[in-house]
Design a protein around this motif. Structure first.
Motif, PDB file in Angstrom:
ATOM      1  N   LYS A   1       0.821  -1.208   0.000  1.00 17.09           N
ATOM      2  CA  LYS A   1       0.000   0.000   0.000  1.00 17.09           C
ATOM      3  C   LYS A   1       0.859   1.264   0.000  1.00 17.09           C
ATOM      4  O   LYS A   1       0.474   2.282  -0.585  1.00 17.09           O
ATOM      5  CB  LYS A   1      -0.942  -0.003   1.202  1.00 17.09           C
ATOM      6  CG  LYS A   1      -1.975  -1.126   1.173  1.00 17.09           C
ATOM      7  CD  LYS A   1      -2.863  -1.047  -0.065  1.00 17.09           C
ATOM      8  CE  LYS A   1      -4.012  -2.050   0.001  1.00 17.09           C
ATOM      9  NZ  LYS A   1      -4.935  -1.947  -1.172  1.00 17.09           N
ATOM     10  N   ALA A   2       2.016   1.222   0.652  1.00 12.66           N
ATOM     11  CA  ALA A   2       2.943   2.357   0.599  1.00 12.66           C
ATOM     12  C   ALA A   2       3.486   2.521  -0.817  1.00 12.66           C
ATOM     13  O   ALA A   2       3.630   3.644  -1.318  1.00 12.66           O
ATOM     14  CB  ALA A   2       4.085   2.142   1.590  1.00 12.66           C
ATOM     15  N   GLY A   3       3.774   1.400  -1.468  1.00 12.81           N
ATOM     16  CA  GLY A   3       4.206   1.462  -2.863  1.00 12.81           C
ATOM     17  C   GLY A   3       3.136   2.048  -3.758  1.00 12.81           C
ATOM     18  O   GLY A   3       3.423   2.796  -4.699  1.00 12.81           O
ATOM     19  N   LEU A   4       1.889   1.733  -3.442  1.00 18.20           N
ATOM     20  CA  LEU A   4       0.770   2.270  -4.214  1.00 18.20           C
ATOM     21  C   LEU A   4       0.683   3.784  -4.061  1.00 18.20           C
ATOM     22  O   LEU A   4       0.324   4.494  -5.007  1.00 18.20           O
ATOM     23  CB  LEU A   4      -0.529   1.607  -3.758  1.00 18.20           C
ATOM     24  CG  LEU A   4      -1.770   1.787  -4.630  1.00 18.20           C
ATOM     25  CD1 LEU A   4      -1.513   1.298  -6.046  1.00 18.20           C
ATOM     26  CD2 LEU A   4      -2.955   1.052  -4.015  1.00 18.20           C
ATOM     27  N   GLU A   5       1.031   4.300  -2.879  1.00 17.35           N
ATOM     28  CA  GLU A   5       1.040   5.752  -2.683  1.00 17.35           C
ATOM     29  C   GLU A   5       2.105   6.411  -3.556  1.00 17.35           C
ATOM     30  O   GLU A   5       1.845   7.413  -4.221  1.00 17.35           O
ATOM     31  CB  GLU A   5       1.295   6.084  -1.213  1.00 17.35           C
ATOM     32  CG  GLU A   5       1.374   7.580  -0.945  1.00 17.35           C
ATOM     33  CD  GLU A   5       1.616   7.913   0.515  1.00 17.35           C
ATOM     34  OE1 GLU A   5       2.071   9.053   0.780  1.00 17.35           O
ATOM     35  OE2 GLU A   5       1.366   7.057   1.376  1.00 17.35           O
ATOM     36  N   GLY A   6       3.313   5.858  -3.566  1.00 18.53           N
ATOM     37  CA  GLY A   6       4.367   6.411  -4.410  1.00 18.53           C
ATOM     38  C   GLY A   6       4.018   6.331  -5.884  1.00 18.53           C
ATOM     39  O   GLY A   6       4.270   7.266  -6.655  1.00 18.53           O
ATOM     40  N   PHE A   7       3.431   5.212  -6.276  1.00 17.40           N
ATOM     41  CA  PHE A   7       2.997   5.041  -7.664  1.00 17.40           C
ATOM     42  C   PHE A   7       1.948   6.079  -8.035  1.00 17.40           C
ATOM     43  O   PHE A   7       2.001   6.695  -9.103  1.00 17.40           O
ATOM     44  CB  PHE A   7       2.440   3.628  -7.853  1.00 17.40           C
ATOM     45  CG  PHE A   7       1.712   3.408  -9.141  1.00 17.40           C
ATOM     46  CD1 PHE A   7       2.384   3.426 -10.348  1.00 17.40           C
ATOM     47  CD2 PHE A   7       0.338   3.189  -9.142  1.00 17.40           C
ATOM     48  CE1 PHE A   7       1.699   3.229 -11.549  1.00 17.40           C
ATOM     49  CE2 PHE A   7      -0.346   2.990 -10.321  1.00 17.40           C
ATOM     50  CZ  PHE A   7       0.332   3.010 -11.533  1.00 17.40           C
ATOM     51  N   THR A   8       0.988   6.307  -7.143  1.00 21.14           N
ATOM     52  CA  THR A   8      -0.087   7.270  -7.398  1.00 21.14           C
ATOM     53  C   THR A   8       0.471   8.677  -7.602  1.00 21.14           C
ATOM     54  O   THR A   8       0.086   9.380  -8.539  1.00 21.14           O
ATOM     55  CB  THR A   8      -1.090   7.262  -6.228  1.00 21.14           C
ATOM     56  OG1 THR A   8      -1.703   5.970  -6.147  1.00 21.14           O
ATOM     57  CG2 THR A   8      -2.165   8.313  -6.412  1.00 21.14           C
ATOM     58  N   ARG A   9       1.355   9.108  -6.719  1.00 20.56           N
ATOM     59  CA  ARG A   9       1.917  10.454  -6.837  1.00 20.56           C
ATOM     60  C   ARG A   9       2.730  10.607  -8.117  1.00 20.56           C
ATOM     61  O   ARG A   9       2.651  11.633  -8.805  1.00 20.56           O
ATOM     62  CB  ARG A   9       2.789  10.761  -5.618  1.00 20.56           C
ATOM     63  CG  ARG A   9       2.030  10.851  -4.299  1.00 20.56           C
ATOM     64  CD  ARG A   9       2.938  11.402  -3.199  1.00 20.56           C
ATOM     65  NE  ARG A   9       2.353  11.301  -1.873  1.00 20.56           N
ATOM     66  CZ  ARG A   9       1.479  12.177  -1.380  1.00 20.56           C
ATOM     67  NH1 ARG A   9       1.074  13.200  -2.116  1.00 20.56           N
ATOM     68  NH2 ARG A   9       1.009  12.030  -0.149  1.00 20.56           N
ATOM     69  N   SER A  10       3.508   9.590  -8.451  1.00 14.45           N
ATOM     70  CA  SER A  10       4.331   9.659  -9.660  1.00 14.45           C
ATOM     71  C   SER A  10       3.476   9.674 -10.921  1.00 14.45           C
ATOM     72  O   SER A  10       3.738  10.444 -11.861  1.00 14.45           O
ATOM     73  CB  SER A  10       5.301   8.472  -9.700  1.00 14.45           C
ATOM     74  OG  SER A  10       6.178   8.496  -8.597  1.00 14.45           O
ATOM     75  N   LEU A  11       2.444   8.834 -10.945  1.00 14.11           N
ATOM     76  CA  LEU A  11       1.573   8.790 -12.119  1.00 14.11           C
ATOM     77  C   LEU A  11       0.811  10.099 -12.272  1.00 14.11           C
ATOM     78  O   LEU A  11       0.569  10.564 -13.397  1.00 14.11           O
ATOM     79  CB  LEU A  11       0.605   7.612 -12.011  1.00 14.11           C
ATOM     80  CG  LEU A  11      -0.234   7.304 -13.257  1.00 14.11           C
ATOM     81  CD1 LEU A  11       0.668   6.960 -14.442  1.00 14.11           C
ATOM     82  CD2 LEU A  11      -1.216   6.171 -12.985  1.00 14.11           C
TER      83      LEU A  11
END
Length: 237
Positions: free
Chosen positions: A152-162
């Motif tokens: 879920k933390a990875g999903l946060e980083g992915f969301t911000r980058s995308l």
């Protein structure tokens, strides 16, 4: 205007509540689940007409590609994408099985990457909105949930980058991070005990998370944000 909303994990829990709310707002909904019967049953129960239920395993890249080929061919371009499909295999790291670790990361993180990439093929020309479903433990961490928290933390980083990548194409990307919500995932927890440490004093309802998701889908000037829907749980973690 009515848009086509695709909800992964839309047959139950938070995804089910999102699908219901989108339909109530007049949008056409594609309910996606690993279980085809569950997806179709939910789609048929939604208010309005012309909703669709399809099966897809988000951890399988080819399965995701086939799902979006079907969606765009039969329903048209995607306007909203909600990634609510997720699993947990909670355990202390020393006791976590490798196959469980891979399964959680593939479903919760890589699966959302697959679905977002596939959805962009129809979003790039007309814009759209993506909401990923994270978790408060992805923001704060929690003992016994190392792998789930990491996904879920990875999903946060992915969301911000995308969000940075797609802002110029009029596509917003945000993340909703629920706390303890009354779903199958929390069915084994005692709300009368666990709820005491939540400032608002109770578990949340899937419908309350869905309201936050809808806000982010329909708000065109918010992107790259993490919205905690946790009754204040992050304040005491």
């Amino acid at each position: 205007m009515s848009k086509l909303g695709v909800v992964f994990g839309g047959s139950r829990g938070i995804g089910c509540a999102v699908a219901q709310l989108l339909a109530q707002r007049g949008h056409r909904v594609v309910v996606v689940s690993r279980n085809l019967e569950a997806a179709q049953t939910k789609a048929n129960s939604l208010p309005g007409g012309d909703h669709v239920g399809i099966s897809c395993d988000v951890s399988n890249e080819q399965d995701v590609q086939r799902a979006f080929e079907t969606i765009t061919k039969t329903c048209g371009p995607v306007g909203y994408l909600v990634n609510s499909a997720g699993i947990n295999r909670d355990a202390l790291l020393m006791r976590s099985k490798s196959e469980d670790m891979v399964s959680v990361l593939h479903t919760n993180l890589l699966g959302s990457m697959f679905t977002c990439r596939a959805a962009l093929r129809s979003m790039l020309s007309k814009g759209g909105a993506i909401v990923n479903i994270g978790s408060v433990v992805g923001v704060k961490g929690n003992a016994g949930q190392c792998v789930y928290s990491a996904s879920k933390a990875g999903l946060e980083g992915f969301t911000r980058s995308l969000a940075r990548e797609l802002a110029s194409r009029n596509i917003t990307v945000n993340l909703v991070a629920p706390g303890l919500i009354r779903t199958d995932m929390t069915a084994g927890l005692k709300e009368d005990v666990e709820g005491r440490r939540i400032p608002l004093g109770r578990f949340g309802k899937p419908e309350e998370v869905a309201q936050a998701v809808l806000f982010l889908l329909e708000t065109p000037y918010v992107t790259g944000q993490v919205l905690l829907v946790d009754g204040g749980l992050q304040l005491v973690m």
